[in-house]
Design an enzyme around this catalytic site. Structure first.
Site, PDB file in Angstrom:
ATOM      1  N   HIS A 162       1.167  -1.190  -0.079  1.00 55.86           N
ATOM      2  CA  HIS A 162       0.133  -0.078   0.090  1.00 55.86           C
ATOM      3  C   HIS A 162       1.025   1.649   0.540  1.00 55.86           C
ATOM      4  O   HIS A 162       0.387   1.849  -0.043  1.00 55.86           O
ATOM      5  CB  HIS A 162      -1.070   0.325   0.514  1.00 55.86           C
ATOM      6  CG  HIS A 162      -2.020  -0.944   1.276  1.00 55.86           C
ATOM      7  ND1 HIS A 162      -3.777  -0.986   0.293  1.00 55.86           N
ATOM      8  CD2 HIS A 162      -2.304  -2.354   1.727  1.00 55.86           C
ATOM      9  CE1 HIS A 162      -4.297  -1.474   1.184  1.00 55.86           C
ATOM     10  NE2 HIS A 162      -2.847  -2.563   1.439  1.00 55.86           N
ATOM     11  N   ASP A 368       3.027   9.662  -0.556  1.00 50.91           N
ATOM     12  CA  ASP A 368       2.460   9.078   0.055  1.00 50.91           C
ATOM     13  C   ASP A 368       1.543   8.333  -1.141  1.00 50.91           C
ATOM     14  O   ASP A 368       1.876   7.896  -2.913  1.00 50.91           O
ATOM     15  CB  ASP A 368       1.130  10.137  -0.350  1.00 50.91           C
ATOM     16  CG  ASP A 368       0.142   9.008   0.794  1.00 50.91           C
ATOM     17  OD1 ASP A 368      -0.171   8.098   1.133  1.00 50.91           O
ATOM     18  OD2 ASP A 368      -0.845  10.503   1.141  1.00 50.91           O
TER      19      ASP A 368
HETATM   20  P1  ADP Z   1      -2.862   6.501   5.342  1.00 49.69           P
HETATM   21  O1  ADP Z   1      -2.751   5.551   4.166  1.00 49.69           O
HETATM   22  O2  ADP Z   1      -0.881   7.007   5.091  1.00 49.69           O
HETATM   23  O3  ADP Z   1      -3.375   6.955   6.865  1.00 49.69           O
HETATM   24  P2  ADP Z   1      -4.465   7.764   3.130  1.00 49.69           P
HETATM   25  O4  ADP Z   1      -5.305   9.092   3.051  1.00 49.69           O
HETATM   26  O5  ADP Z   1      -4.554   6.943   2.198  1.00 49.69           O
HETATM   27  O6  ADP Z   1      -4.046   7.304   4.389  1.00 49.69           O
HETATM   28  O7  ADP Z   1      -5.854   7.214   5.065  1.00 49.69           O
HETATM   29  C1  ADP Z   1      -6.313   7.931   5.323  1.00 49.69           C
HETATM   30  C2  ADP Z   1      -7.753   6.789   5.864  1.00 49.69           C
HETATM   31  O8  ADP Z   1      -7.949   7.212   7.482  1.00 49.69           O
HETATM   32  C3  ADP Z   1      -8.831   7.568   4.848  1.00 49.69           C
HETATM   33  O9  ADP Z   1     -10.031   7.079   5.362  1.00 49.69           O
HETATM   34  C4  ADP Z   1      -8.902   9.002   6.157  1.00 49.69           C
HETATM   35  O10 ADP Z   1     -10.842   9.467   5.010  1.00 49.69           O
HETATM   36  C5  ADP Z   1      -8.989   8.691   6.906  1.00 49.69           C
HETATM   37  N1  ADP Z   1      -8.236   9.780   8.444  1.00 49.69           N
HETATM   38  C6  ADP Z   1      -7.090  10.582   8.336  1.00 49.69           C
HETATM   39  N2  ADP Z   1      -7.134  11.286   9.117  1.00 49.69           N
HETATM   40  C7  ADP Z   1      -8.144  11.562   9.050  1.00 49.69           C
HETATM   41  C8  ADP Z   1      -8.514  12.219  10.556  1.00 49.69           C
HETATM   42  N3  ADP Z   1      -8.196  12.930  11.197  1.00 49.69           N
HETATM   43  N4  ADP Z   1      -9.422  11.670  11.380  1.00 49.69           N
HETATM   44  C9  ADP Z   1     -10.377  11.175  10.506  1.00 49.69           C
HETATM   45  N5  ADP Z   1     -10.015  10.265   9.524  1.00 49.69           N
HETATM   46  C10 ADP Z   1      -9.060  10.259   8.493  1.00 49.69           C
HETATM   47  C1  G6P Z   2      -0.912   3.461   5.882  1.00 53.40           C
HETATM   48  C2  G6P Z   2       0.016   2.399   6.066  1.00 53.40           C
HETATM   49  C3  G6P Z   2      -1.358   1.274   6.233  1.00 53.40           C
HETATM   50  C4  G6P Z   2      -1.647   1.116   7.983  1.00 53.40           C
HETATM   51  C5  G6P Z   2      -2.260   2.263   8.021  1.00 53.40           C
HETATM   52  C6  G6P Z   2      -1.813   3.289   8.947  1.00 53.40           C
HETATM   53  O1  G6P Z   2      -2.401   3.876   5.983  1.00 53.40           O
HETATM   54  O2  G6P Z   2      -0.286   1.572   4.412  1.00 53.40           O
HETATM   55  O3  G6P Z   2      -0.614  -0.165   6.456  1.00 53.40           O
HETATM   56  O4  G6P Z   2      -2.411   0.940   8.691  1.00 53.40           O
HETATM   57  O5  G6P Z   2      -1.070   3.296   7.497  1.00 53.40           O
HETATM   58  O6  G6P Z   2      -1.386   3.129  10.344  1.00 53.40           O
HETATM   59  P1  G6P Z   2      -1.148   2.248  11.469  1.00 53.40           P
HETATM   60  O7  G6P Z   2       0.530   2.090  11.689  1.00 53.40           O
HETATM   61  O8  G6P Z   2      -1.793   3.145  12.501  1.00 53.40           O
HETATM   62  O9  G6P Z   2      -1.903   1.207  11.446  1.00 53.40           O
END
Ligand code: ADP
Ligand code: G6P
Length: 457
Positions: A162, A368
């Protein structure tokens, strides 16, 4: 067929209430946000680390409307430290996102990573019926495909990575580069978000392993492994319907009425890959250079705490808080403060109301894998503008966004100006095109497509 999904993070985390009852609350992060709807639809088994409430080993989820079973792998405190905070998040995460200077490559942590990957593989073997396909997810479990393959040579095993796959020049800094690749190549099918990541992966297989590659296939130890770019989608229609429901429209109106200014929005896990300080600084520059904007625009940054045991994340938090204070100290006047900062996660509905209310969404990571927030915003917006970093995997698919280089403060500040001043006609034209693109490859197509390729259906 019972699909088996394996990831480090569990989709819902248990909280014990005062009455002793457990409530299972959605985890926040891209991986679980994407996979929970898939498992809810097709059913099956999800294997993940059971953080807290160790006594629960298996549970049917979601609570109240169970559709699949979660099997929870128990880890000791030392294992969590070395495998999760350690090797996963201080070695693989920074390395894959090109932050080599933040990596700590420690062999004791690598050893624990190997052991924990073995534990996950064993749980898969115990849970799997013959014929069940296994779909492993992400960098925390890179060795699991090979470890399953060693006992079940005929299993169908897929892996989705991912996060970014970096240039092989960066990947080769990892002391266990070979072992990691061999672990992944236990899979039949490996998915990543962009053609660039696939290209870098294939080149790592050639350089590090001396493997032969042919098109999208790696030939390794008598097996052929396909590596494909399949960017993840979201539930576009569900987000759109929720965002245009009367309750959410009303909540969005409330947000706008309270602010009384244009709204710039940032929504992220508090992670140094997300470019939050750079974003805040660019906004500060923008206010310096555009005095006419003062009092007319507010940046709302919603940051959810993440991986707080890791030093880099704690430093980031103080840096962000310092910047918010500094910029607000400099510009606050007449009851208006330029930045509002929320340090907590939001539930789905509250988040969607904010997406709906935003004039401009700032998704400006330094790096990202994909970035789902960008896609969620597009699905929810009526006439908002997406400002998107060229270093987010999603940039490939979203050419009508205002694309920026987050390392260039002047360019970023100018992009803010462009987005805030864009005509309604242009905003709508761009958004319509972007929403069409999202619909062309939604979450269901992604998941069904991957499983079909994996099982040869
Ligand atoms: P990552 O995979 O690095 O966490 P993404 O943008 O791909 O980043 O996914 C983040 C997910 O977490 C999304 O579904 C988003 O809605 C949720 N998210 C991120 N920040 C917040 C927040 N501050 N409050 C609620 N949901 C969040
Ligand atoms: C990204 C990574 C995931 C991970 C998520 C939240 O989306 O690709 O593997 O689950 O961040 O991070 P955390 O360490 O809280 O699982």
């Amino acid at each position: 067929m019972g699909l088996i999904v394996v990831s480090n993070r569990e989709p819902y985390a248990p909280r014990k209430g005062e009455d002793g009852q457990l409530t299972w609350r959605p985890s926040i992060g891209g991986l679980t946000a994407a996979l929970d709807p898939v498992l809810r639809r097709v059913g099956g088994t999800w294997i993940a680390w059971g953080e807290g409430q160790a006594e629960v080993e298996e549970v049917a989820l979601p609570q109240g409307d169970p559709r699949y079973r979660l099997k929870r792998v128990q880890l000791s405190e030392a294992e969590v430290r070395d495998y999760y905070h350690g090797f996963s998040n201080r070695a693989l995460w920074p390395m894959s996102h090109y932050f080599i200077e933040r990596t700590k490559y420690l062999s004791a942590q690598w050893q624990t990573y190997v052991e924990v990957n073995r534990r996950f593989a064993r749980t898969v073997l115990e849970s799997r019926e013959p014929g069940d396909p296994v779909w492993v997810h992400d960098y925390q479990l890179a060795l699991v495909p090979r470890l399953i393959r060693e006992s079940r040579s005929d299993a169908r095993i897929g892996l989705f990575w991912h996060i970014p796959w970096p240039s092989s020049e960066v990947f080769r800094t990892l002391p266990w580069d070979r072992e990691l690749l061999e672990g992944l190549l236990g899979a039949d099918l490996i998915g990543m978000h962009t053609p660039e990541y696939v290209r870098h992966f294939l080149s790592a297989c050639r350089r590090v392993l001396g493997a032969e590659t042919e098109g999208d296939t790696v030939h390794w130890q008598g097996r052929a492994v396909r590596v494909v770019d399949r960017p993840i989608g979201i539930e576009v229609d569900e987000y759109g319907a929720l965002a245009s429901s009367p309750e959410i429209e009303e909540a969005a109106d409330r947000i706008r009425r309270t602010l009384q200014t244009q709204l710039l929005l940032g929504v992220d896990r508090l992670d140094y890959t997300k470019g939050i300080p750079e974003r805040l600084e660019a906004f500060g520059d923008f206010l310096d250079r555009h005095p006419e904007a003062r009092g007319r625009v507010t940046l709302l940054q919603i940051a959810v705490p993440s991986r707080e045991q890791v030093e880099s994340y704690r430093q980031l938090r103080s840096r962000v808080e310092g910047l918010v204070g500094r910029i607000n100290g400099r510009h606050t006047q007449g009851g208006w403060a330029p930045i509002q900062y929320v340090y907590r996660g939001m539930g789905r509905e509250e988040l969607v109301a904010h997406y709906r209310a935003a004039d401009v969404m700032l998704v400006t990571p330094l790096r990202d894998g994909l970035n789902l927030v960008a896609k969620e915003f597009l699905a929810c917006s009526r006439d908002g503008v997406l400002v998107l970093s060229r270093f987010a995997g999603a940039a490939d698919e979203l050419p009508e966004a205002v694309q920026v280089n987050p390392y260039n403060p002047t360019g970023l500040a100018e992009a803010l100006n462009q987005a805030l001043g864009m005509s309604l006609e242009e905003k709508k034209a761009r958004l319509t095109r972007l929403q069409e693109r999202l619909r062309g490859s939604d979450l269901r197509a992604w998941a069904d497509g991957f499983v079909a390729e994996l099982t040869g259906a």
